[in-house]
Design an enzyme around this catalytic site. Structure first.
Site, PDB file in Angstrom:
ATOM      1  N   ILE A  45      -1.033 -82.059 -73.939  1.00 13.05           N
ATOM      2  CA  ILE A  45      -0.423 -83.272 -74.517  1.00 13.05           C
ATOM      3  C   ILE A  45      -0.849 -83.518 -75.967  1.00 13.05           C
ATOM      4  CG2 ILE A  45      -2.219 -84.917 -73.741  1.00 13.05           C
ATOM      5  CD1 ILE A  45       0.243 -86.782 -73.022  1.00 13.05           C
ATOM      6  N   ASP A  92      -8.778 -79.155 -66.399  1.00 17.82           N
ATOM      7  CA  ASP A  92      -8.789 -77.941 -67.218  1.00 17.82           C
ATOM      8  C   ASP A  92      -7.976 -76.871 -66.497  1.00 17.82           C
ATOM      9  OD1 ASP A  92      -9.590 -75.517 -68.496  1.00 17.82           O
ATOM     10  OD2 ASP A  92     -11.418 -76.515 -69.181  1.00 17.82           O
ATOM     11  N   SER A 163       8.087 -68.546 -73.283  1.00 20.00           N
ATOM     12  CA  SER A 163       8.182 -68.366 -74.738  1.00 20.00           C
ATOM     13  C   SER A 163       9.021 -67.154 -75.114  1.00 20.00           C
ATOM     14  CB  SER A 163       6.763 -68.190 -75.286  1.00 20.00           C
ATOM     15  OG  SER A 163       6.798 -67.627 -76.575  1.00 20.00           O
ATOM     16  N   GLU A 165       8.170 -65.207 -77.236  1.00 15.17           N
ATOM     17  CA  GLU A 165       7.223 -64.107 -77.473  1.00 15.17           C
ATOM     18  C   GLU A 165       7.266 -63.087 -76.332  1.00 15.17           C
ATOM     19  OE1 GLU A 165       4.729 -63.177 -79.982  1.00 15.17           O
ATOM     20  OE2 GLU A 165       6.269 -64.312 -81.012  1.00 15.17           O
ATOM     21  N   TYR A 187      -1.022 -62.915 -75.821  1.00 16.73           N
ATOM     22  CA  TYR A 187      -0.341 -64.192 -75.561  1.00 16.73           C
ATOM     23  C   TYR A 187       0.999 -63.938 -74.864  1.00 16.73           C
ATOM     24  CZ  TYR A 187       2.529 -68.306 -76.525  1.00 16.73           C
ATOM     25  OH  TYR A 187       3.382 -69.378 -76.400  1.00 16.73           O
TER      26      TYR A 187
END
Ligand code: GDR
Length: 363
Positions: A45, A92, A163, A165, A187
């Protein structure tokens, strides 16, 4: 408890829905005990998209919760100063039990998983951490949803931030939902894992889990490490005499750049559909970094960018994604989504914002 929240009157929207209808639905939701305010939990966020989404969902009448990691995280104070309606929950993505606890506390209707190590360049030097947060984090969240929401008719709707990517060394131009992935960074590999896990949990357990394959999306809230913001802030600082040069890496890369504010609407629209699915969100245009440079320097009245820009090898990546351009036809047809901000307007928005910001900082 959870099941009651699933009976929403507002599902299956398209962006063309009448504003009065949406406002009326949310009025009903807020005033009726049968239809309490919907609750959204956002991971990531404090990032660009998280901020846009928090604002967007708040305006739609949601109770907005943000998952934030760490003890006394310094990002909390500025977040709450700008978005006082956000409720912070500790958790987390690398800690499964913290996700379960967060879901039990919030009892969300919708979860937007935007949390990630999102800077591609750093993923090469922190590949394991990236895989853990950006990849395995998705699996942990899906498992937490299964555990807290139940095995049958799970009421929690899930959005995964996939993504462009993932396309990496692209197999076709433009890229759509069926284009094969060939990631070029840790990533990208982690995002492919998260994407496939989302599809798998949807198919295996019937979760309402959707993936948005978002192409690059920018704006004044973009972090300074990303190339567009690095350029817009440097242009502003050069214009104000606070900086002489801008050093970049591979300027031949081409990206499909949209405005982040437009893209968070697509996230929400995905979760309002009866049937979960995957969607490419993109503008359908690609531009070289040099085009961004040209428009940005012109916008600030600095003229030819070549005078100010140099190359620094440290910004090159071990493997590069040369060209991305997305085909968002499916999202346009099914969700009624359309981008509103075009490329020149995006560049101008960022440069003007940074000119104001840097001028204030200089005082
Ligand atoms: P990207 O965004 O890697 O596409 O991922 P970024 O802005 O970092 O890079 C875009 C392209 O610019 C080239 N480049 C530079 N990049 C940075 N950051 N700094 C430089 O100095 C520089 N010089 C050239 C890069 O090599 C690259 O080709 C973004 C992130 O938001 C991801 O999290 C997201 O998933 C994708 O977009 C869609």
């Amino acid at each position: 408890m959870q099941a009651e929240r699933t009976q929403k009157p507002c599902r299956t929207h398209t962006a063309s829905d009448d504003d009065y209808f949406i406002a009326a639905c949310h009025l009903i939701e807020r005033t009726s005990s049968l239809y309490p305010m919907p609750r959204a939990l956002i991971t990531g966020i404090t990032g660009q998209d998280g901020q846009h989404l928090a604002e967007f969902l708040h305006e739609k009448g949601y109770e907005v919760f943000g998952l934030i990691k760490g003890q006394n995280n310094p990002k909390i104070e500025p977040l709450l100063a700008e978005f006082p309606y956000v409720r912070v929950v500790s958790g987390d993505l690398t800690d499964f039990s913290s996700l379960v606890a967060a879901l039990r506390t919030v009892q969300p209707d919708e979860i937007y998983n935007l949390g990630a190590i999102s800077f591609v360049a750093i993923s090469f030097t922190q590949a394991e951490l990236t895989s853990n947060v950006t990849g395995l984090g998705v699996l942990r969240m899906l498992e937490a949803i299964r555990l807290v929401g139940g095995e049958k008719s799970n009421p929690i709707r899930f959005y995964q931030a996939s993504s462009s990517e993932m396309y990496g060394k692209v197999r076709e131009i433009p890229q759509n939902e069926l284009t094969a992935f060939h990631p070029r960074s840790p990533y990208g590999v982690a995002k492919v894992f998260g994407h496939h896990m989302t599809v798998n949990y949807r198919e295996s357990y019937g979760l309402h889990a959707s993936s948005g394959i978002l192409f690059n999306h920018e704006g004044p809230r973009r972090g300074y490490e990303f190339v567009t913001r690095k350029i817009s802030s440097s242009v502003a600082r050069i214009k104000l005499g606070m900086q002489d040069k801008l050093l970049l890496g591979n300027m031949a890369a081409k990206r499909d750049w949209g405005y982040a504010g437009d893209y968070v609407k697509a996230m929400w629209l995905m979760l309002q559909q009866e049937v979960p699915d995957d969607y490419v969100i993109a503008t359908g245009e690609t531009h070289e970094i040099t085009e961004f440079l040209q428009l940005a320097f012109e916008c600030a009245g600095l003229g030819d960018w070549h005078k100010y820009v140099g190359v620094d090898k440290q910004y090159f990546r071990p493997a590069e994604v040369d060209l991305l351009v997305g085909d968002a036809t499916k999202a346009e047809k099914t969700l009624g989504w359309k981008r509103e901000v075009d490329f020149p307007s995006l560049v101008e928005m960022m440069v003007r914002h940074d000119l104001d910001l840097e001028a204030k900082r200089a005082k």
